[in-house]
Scaffold this active site. Structure first.
Site, PDB file in Angstrom:
ATOM      1  N   HIS A  99      -8.385  55.197  69.328  1.00  0.00           N
ATOM      2  CA  HIS A  99      -7.911  56.299  68.713  1.00  0.00           C
ATOM      3  C   HIS A  99      -9.032  57.129  67.717  1.00  0.00           C
ATOM      4  O   HIS A  99      -8.543  57.490  66.646  1.00  0.00           O
ATOM      5  CB  HIS A  99      -6.647  56.005  68.139  1.00  0.00           C
ATOM      6  CG  HIS A  99      -5.490  55.719  68.862  1.00  0.00           C
ATOM      7  ND1 HIS A  99      -4.492  56.468  69.443  1.00  0.00           N
ATOM      8  CD2 HIS A  99      -5.248  54.355  69.397  1.00  0.00           C
ATOM      9  CE1 HIS A  99      -3.781  55.482  70.279  1.00  0.00           C
ATOM     10  NE2 HIS A  99      -4.091  54.527  70.205  1.00  0.00           N
ATOM     11  N   ASN A 172       2.854  56.739  71.060  1.00  0.00           N
ATOM     12  CA  ASN A 172       2.059  57.452  72.098  1.00  0.00           C
ATOM     13  C   ASN A 172       2.784  58.347  72.894  1.00  0.00           C
ATOM     14  O   ASN A 172       4.056  58.703  72.564  1.00  0.00           O
ATOM     15  CB  ASN A 172       1.495  56.239  72.888  1.00  0.00           C
ATOM     16  CG  ASN A 172       0.518  55.267  72.622  1.00  0.00           C
ATOM     17  OD1 ASN A 172      -0.178  55.904  71.568  1.00  0.00           O
ATOM     18  ND2 ASN A 172       0.328  54.084  72.886  1.00  0.00           N
ATOM     19  N   HIS A 363       0.137  52.639  59.399  1.00  0.00           N
ATOM     20  CA  HIS A 363       0.407  51.251  59.487  1.00  0.00           C
ATOM     21  C   HIS A 363       2.210  51.017  59.761  1.00  0.00           C
ATOM     22  O   HIS A 363       2.968  51.552  59.128  1.00  0.00           O
ATOM     23  CB  HIS A 363       0.261  50.587  58.007  1.00  0.00           C
ATOM     24  CG  HIS A 363       0.762  49.286  57.841  1.00  0.00           C
ATOM     25  ND1 HIS A 363       0.607  48.177  58.683  1.00  0.00           N
ATOM     26  CD2 HIS A 363       1.312  48.678  56.615  1.00  0.00           C
ATOM     27  CE1 HIS A 363       1.166  47.222  58.316  1.00  0.00           C
ATOM     28  NE2 HIS A 363       1.222  47.297  57.223  1.00  0.00           N
ATOM     29  N   TYR A 386      -2.961  46.927  61.681  1.00  0.00           N
ATOM     30  CA  TYR A 386      -3.187  48.322  61.013  1.00  0.00           C
ATOM     31  C   TYR A 386      -3.740  47.775  59.651  1.00  0.00           C
ATOM     32  O   TYR A 386      -4.520  48.661  59.212  1.00  0.00           O
ATOM     33  CB  TYR A 386      -1.942  48.808  60.861  1.00  0.00           C
ATOM     34  CG  TYR A 386      -1.727  49.470  62.756  1.00  0.00           C
ATOM     35  CD1 TYR A 386      -2.027  50.656  62.895  1.00  0.00           C
ATOM     36  CD2 TYR A 386      -1.347  48.516  63.775  1.00  0.00           C
ATOM     37  CE1 TYR A 386      -1.782  51.056  64.151  1.00  0.00           C
ATOM     38  CE2 TYR A 386      -1.095  49.011  64.771  1.00  0.00           C
ATOM     39  CZ  TYR A 386      -1.414  50.346  65.316  1.00  0.00           C
ATOM     40  OH  TYR A 386      -1.162  50.772  66.580  1.00  0.00           O
TER      41      TYR A 386
HETATM   42 FE1  HDD Z   1      -2.610  50.916  67.852  1.00  0.00          FE
HETATM   43  C1  HDD Z   1      -4.385  53.102  65.972  1.00  0.00           C
HETATM   44  C2  HDD Z   1      -0.619  53.664  68.780  1.00  0.00           C
HETATM   45  C3  HDD Z   1      -0.712  48.682  70.055  1.00  0.00           C
HETATM   46  C4  HDD Z   1      -3.965  48.008  66.900  1.00  0.00           C
HETATM   47  N1  HDD Z   1      -2.293  52.646  67.454  1.00  0.00           N
HETATM   48  C5  HDD Z   1      -3.416  53.436  66.783  1.00  0.00           C
HETATM   49  C6  HDD Z   1      -3.171  54.666  66.536  1.00  0.00           C
HETATM   50  C7  HDD Z   1      -1.930  55.006  67.487  1.00  0.00           C
HETATM   51  C8  HDD Z   1      -1.652  53.855  67.818  1.00  0.00           C
HETATM   52  C9  HDD Z   1      -1.102  56.251  67.767  1.00  0.00           C
HETATM   53  C10 HDD Z   1      -3.983  55.853  65.892  1.00  0.00           C
HETATM   54  C11 HDD Z   1      -3.212  56.109  64.577  1.00  0.00           C
HETATM   55  C12 HDD Z   1      -4.128  57.112  63.957  1.00  0.00           C
HETATM   56  O1  HDD Z   1      -4.001  58.382  64.319  1.00  0.00           O
HETATM   57  O2  HDD Z   1      -4.821  56.915  62.949  1.00  0.00           O
HETATM   58  N2  HDD Z   1      -1.130  51.174  69.241  1.00  0.00           N
HETATM   59  C13 HDD Z   1      -0.285  52.322  69.388  1.00  0.00           C
HETATM   60  C14 HDD Z   1       0.964  52.034  69.973  1.00  0.00           C
HETATM   61  C15 HDD Z   1       1.024  50.760  70.396  1.00  0.00           C
HETATM   62  C16 HDD Z   1      -0.274  50.051  69.919  1.00  0.00           C
HETATM   63  C17 HDD Z   1       2.016  53.005  70.456  1.00  0.00           C
HETATM   64  C18 HDD Z   1       1.882  49.960  71.542  1.00  0.00           C
HETATM   65  C19 HDD Z   1       2.963  50.261  71.351  1.00  0.00           C
HETATM   66  N3  HDD Z   1      -2.382  48.932  68.550  1.00  0.00           N
HETATM   67  C20 HDD Z   1      -1.644  48.255  69.366  1.00  0.00           C
HETATM   68  C21 HDD Z   1      -1.960  46.745  69.276  1.00  0.00           C
HETATM   69  C22 HDD Z   1      -2.877  46.810  68.320  1.00  0.00           C
HETATM   70  C23 HDD Z   1      -3.173  47.806  67.856  1.00  0.00           C
HETATM   71  C24 HDD Z   1      -1.090  45.634  69.982  1.00  0.00           C
HETATM   72  C25 HDD Z   1      -3.492  45.451  67.923  1.00  0.00           C
HETATM   73  C26 HDD Z   1      -2.972  44.354  67.846  1.00  0.00           C
HETATM   74  N4  HDD Z   1      -4.019  50.478  66.602  1.00  0.00           N
HETATM   75  C27 HDD Z   1      -4.362  49.413  66.418  1.00  0.00           C
HETATM   76  C28 HDD Z   1      -5.591  49.220  65.383  1.00  0.00           C
HETATM   77  C29 HDD Z   1      -5.769  50.901  64.966  1.00  0.00           C
HETATM   78  C30 HDD Z   1      -4.616  51.482  66.062  1.00  0.00           C
HETATM   79  C31 HDD Z   1      -7.119  48.916  65.819  1.00  0.00           C
HETATM   80  C32 HDD Z   1      -7.105  51.598  65.059  1.00  0.00           C
HETATM   81  C33 HDD Z   1      -7.288  52.564  63.879  1.00  0.00           C
HETATM   82  C34 HDD Z   1      -6.076  52.449  63.301  1.00  0.00           C
HETATM   83  O3  HDD Z   1      -5.395  51.328  63.747  1.00  0.00           O
HETATM   84  O4  HDD Z   1      -5.658  52.868  62.233  1.00  0.00           O
HETATM   85  O5  HDD Z   1      -5.293  48.742  64.297  1.00  0.00           O
END
Ligand code: HDD
Length: 731
Positions: A99, A172, A363, A386
């Site tokens: 993202h 999402n 988060h 997060y």
């Molecule tokens: Fe995630 C970012 C949505 C599963 C790990 N995720 C991130 C963002 C969105 C989502 C919208 C961007 C937030 C922003 O605009 O700053 N993610 C989802 C949805 C999931 C999902 C709807 C399942 C239903 N995500 C998911 C899993 C993991 C992550 C299973 C890890 C185990 N996601 C992350 C992250 C991010 C992230 C690596 C990257 C940047 C951030 O968090 O801030 O932690």
């Protein structure tokens, strides 16, 4: 001829000059409060126009380094230079690992009906309260500089600044996720991102590693069906749904819990691009979505979304053929209707991209009393990721002190110090229990407003195992396919052909099509035929997988059933040249703009064009600088000279051809029809290929309010993807 002023263009310019972000603000954000606190006492001390160092020295020369003589070497002493360059060298923080590319907006959430029966969350109790929100939309795979229109899931992360804490609903634009357990997330993302050896391709899943992984992970099939549909290429952020994806819990004052799925329903309806258009936009305007968000808010056409909830009573947990804890499943709306409970309006653009959009740190653990987690293994795993990722991005545990992350709720705890600590907490007590601080800050019992974890009984053997109730990977993928109308099915097949067509290893294609045999026989056959390969055998072990064909359909899964009758926010191109029929052009402008659309006049060159009666009309864009992919509909007013000029202009002809191929409404008055005919003749398709679906033409005498209303009617339908023979048209 005296140059007459153009009312339309003038008023537009004035409107854009008049926009002052501070005036368009409906409610102050927490960042404003913080900023004004910090500024108090400073404003007025320094002349605000002076350039200063980071600590306030007024800089007298920002053009030259300090040197020993005008032609001499630079002196190490130059502290202004070192501060400036040093700051610049440290301007970036690591981009989000997923993202990374995003755009955001401030807004407000207004509750329609109190939800006290289900939840004690403060912001869901009183419909008189407006809750400030900050929303960040994103693509998943691409880097920060990638194109907005890549085929991908879109992030839809909403922060509610409530009195009790920030509530981050990090969702999402599709309701299901490709994996069931968080432990697979790094594998999914590694496979989707550019390949490890050569960092190719950027922001695209059309490559071997992605489909290698997906074809070995049948649980991803349902999400893949959504991504291959036009939901993977939304028209704009204002035209897409949002989903919390997981099943969460509501908990009310009595401690009674129910399950809840969150939905965002766009008031503008659900609309998408088509693939050819999305690819071209990636070159013509890679900022297409963020630009539209920015411009529509500046123009006062605020994106709006209604918040919906699907509520399932605690005792109904096992009433479904699927497991509520499985994030690869949705609850069909035909089984549990979505109740609309409020509306979010995005009404203010960020003031600073980095400070707000980049530094916002979402988060899932930012949650409020009355909302709780379930044991969904994807949700549970996210709770760790997060916080961990924000520590990496900010290099400090103090990121919640940044203005965009600060809650409006009181913060009072014994966490201290660390890189870039902002708050100055007074006193010597930083531990608990204590007597020196009067015992403060004290924890509160749940009954007194503390966060309530629903006391769900849990017992089990420690295992690393998937629940057998998660085993059905194909029933809902098939439900999604069955629920699509014909043109949606065609687009899904074409998306598979594009993506798998880019896969070089034939075995991967075979494995993927083999999985598709479990979704639908016709789908699998069409993809196999399109790839020029025999239909593979079904996957090994498929007979052991549970399967249900119930429900037969869920109409809400089709975009065709989620349209909106309004043209608010649509972008309409009017093609014109000198000697245009000014009356028809003006009528089109006023009618369309009064319905909330944004109208742009596009001519061979910029400047002004002249109408038949000699009136000067301001041009918004010259033809070489734009393309029909940036608009939702086209109107061609009459005026023989104007239309003749357009017919000889390859950009104008291409504009109409592309608009037709992409299913867009086209209107033409009088001689304007000639441009449509020219487009058809040069389309490479057999004569009479251009059907009249979504095309509205009239003679000069009939250009009246009634005609314009009919045109508004076809613009409201957005697309006519059912036009026959679209593939035969070359653009
Ligand atoms: Fe995630 C970012 C949505 C599963 C790990 N995720 C991130 C963002 C969105 C989502 C919208 C961007 C937030 C922003 O605009 O700053 N993610 C989802 C949805 C999931 C999902 C709807 C399942 C239903 N995500 C998911 C899993 C993991 C992550 C299973 C890890 C185990 N996601 C992350 C992250 C991010 C992230 C690596 C990257 C940047 C951030 O968090 O801030 O932690």
């Amino acid at each position: 001829m005296a140059k007459q002023s153009n009312q339309k263009f003038q008023s537009k310019k004035m409107a854009s000059q008049a926009i002052n972000p501070d005036l368009t603000r409906l409610s102050p954000s927490p960042s404003d409060d913080n900023r004004s606190d910090q500024m108090a006492g400073l404003v007025g001390v320094l002349p605000s126009e002076s350039l200063t160092s980071e600590t306030g020295t007024i800089i007298s020369d920002n053009q030259n380094q300090l040197k020993a003589g005008v032609r001499g070497p630079t002196l190490l002493e130059d502290h202004h230079y070192r501060e400036k360059i040093g700051h610049f060298d440290h301007e970036r923080i690591p981009e989000r690992v997923v993202h990374a590319r995003g755009a955001a907006a401030h807004g407000v959430f207004q509750l329609y009906k109190p939800m006290g029966d289900y939840t004690k969350a403060g912001f869901l109790q009183d419909s008189a309260i407006e809750t400030p929100v900050f929303v960040r939309f994103s693509t998943v795979q691409g880097s920060r500089g990638s194109a907005d229109t890549a085929r991908d899931i879109r992030g839809f992360a909403v922060r509610f600044y409530t009195q009790e804490d920030n509530f981050d609903l990090v969702g999402n634009n599709i309701p299901v996720f490709p994996i069931q357990d968080s432990i697979k997330f790094p594998d999914l993302i590694h496979a989707a991102k550019p390949e490890a050896h050569n960092e190719i391709p950027q922001a695209s899943t059309a490559h071997d590693t992605f489909w290698d992984f997906i074809s070995l992970m049948p649980e991803s099939t349902h999400a893949i069906m959504w991504i291959m549909s036009d939901r993977g290429i939304p028209r704009s952020y204002a035209d897409m749904e949002g989903f919390g994806v997981h099943t969460f819990r509501f908990v009310n004052e009595e401690g009674t819990s129910s399950f809840v799925k969150f939905h965002w329903k766009p008031v503008a309806g659900v609309h998408s691009l088509v693939w050819d258009e999305a690819q071209k936009l990636g070159g013509k305007d890679p900022d297409f979505h963020r630009r539209q968000l920015w411009e529509s808010i500046n123009q006062g056409t605020y994106p709006e979304y209604e918040l919906g909830v699907q509520i399932v009573a605690n005792e109904e947990e096992f009433d479904f053929e699927f497991d509520l804890l499985d994030s690869t499943k949705l609850i069909p709306e035909s089984l549990v209707p979505v109740q609309i409970i409020g509306k979010m309006t995005l009404n203010r653009n960020p003031d600073n991209y980095f400070a707000e959009t980049e530094q916002v740190a979402f988060h899932l653990g930012n949650i409020v009393p009355g909302i709780d987690f379930t044991n969904d293994p994807l949700l549970q795993g996210r709770l760790f990721s997060y916080i961990d990722t924000q520590l990496n991005r900010f290099g400090s545990a103090n990121y919640n002190e940044l203005p965009i992350n600060q809650p409006i709720a009181n913060v009072n705890n014994n966490n201290r110090d660390g890189f870039m600590r902002q708050r100055i907490v007074k006193g010597r007590v930083n531990y608990e229990p204590n007597s020196l601080g009067g015992g403060c800050p004290m924890q509160k019992m749940m009954q007194e407003g503390g966060f309530t974890t629903y006391p769900e009984p849990v017992e089990g053997t420690k295992v690393r195992e998937r629940s057998p109730t998660f085993a059905d990977h194909f029933s809902q993928a098939a439900l999604f396919w069955r629920s699509q109308v014909d043109w949606e099915k065609d687009h899904i097949v074409n998306a598979f052909l594009f993506e798998l067509g880019k896969v070089e290893i034939i075995g991967i294609r075979e494995r993927m099509v083999s999985n598709l045999t479990q979704v639908d026989a016709v789908l699998a056959q069409r993809v196999a035929d399109g790839l020029g390969m025999p239909l593979p055998t079904p996957p090994v072990g498929y007979k052991d997988v549970p399967y249900t064909a119930e429900p037969e359909m869920d109409e809400k899964l089709s975009m065709a059933n989620n349209l909106n009758e309004s043209i608010k926010g649509r972008k309409i191109a009017i093609l014109a040249a000198n000697m245009v029929d000014g009356a028809a052009l003006e009528l089109a402008c006023t009618t369309l703009e009064s319905e909330g659309a944004s109208v742009k006049i596009i001519a061979p060159i910029s400047g002004d064009i002249s109408s038949i009666t000699g009136k000067l009309i301001g041009v918004d864009h010259s033809l070489p600088t734009v393309s029909s992919t940036q608009f939702d509909a086209v109107f061609i007013p009459g005026g023989m000279e104007s239309v003749k000029t357009l017919c000889l202009n390859s950009f104008a002809v291409l504009f109409v051809k592309e608009a037709y191929k992409h299913g867009k409404p086209i209107g033409a008055a009088d001689d304007g029809v000639l441009l449509i005919e020219k487009a058809e003749r040069t389309s490479g398709a057999p004569n009479d290929t251009f059907s009249d679906i979504g095309i509205l033409t009239v003679t000069k005498d009939e250009v009246d309010a009634n005609f314009m209303d009919q045109f508004v009617g076809i613009v409201a339908m957005h697309r006519f993807n059912e036009r026959p023979d679209l593939e035969a048209i070359s653009v």
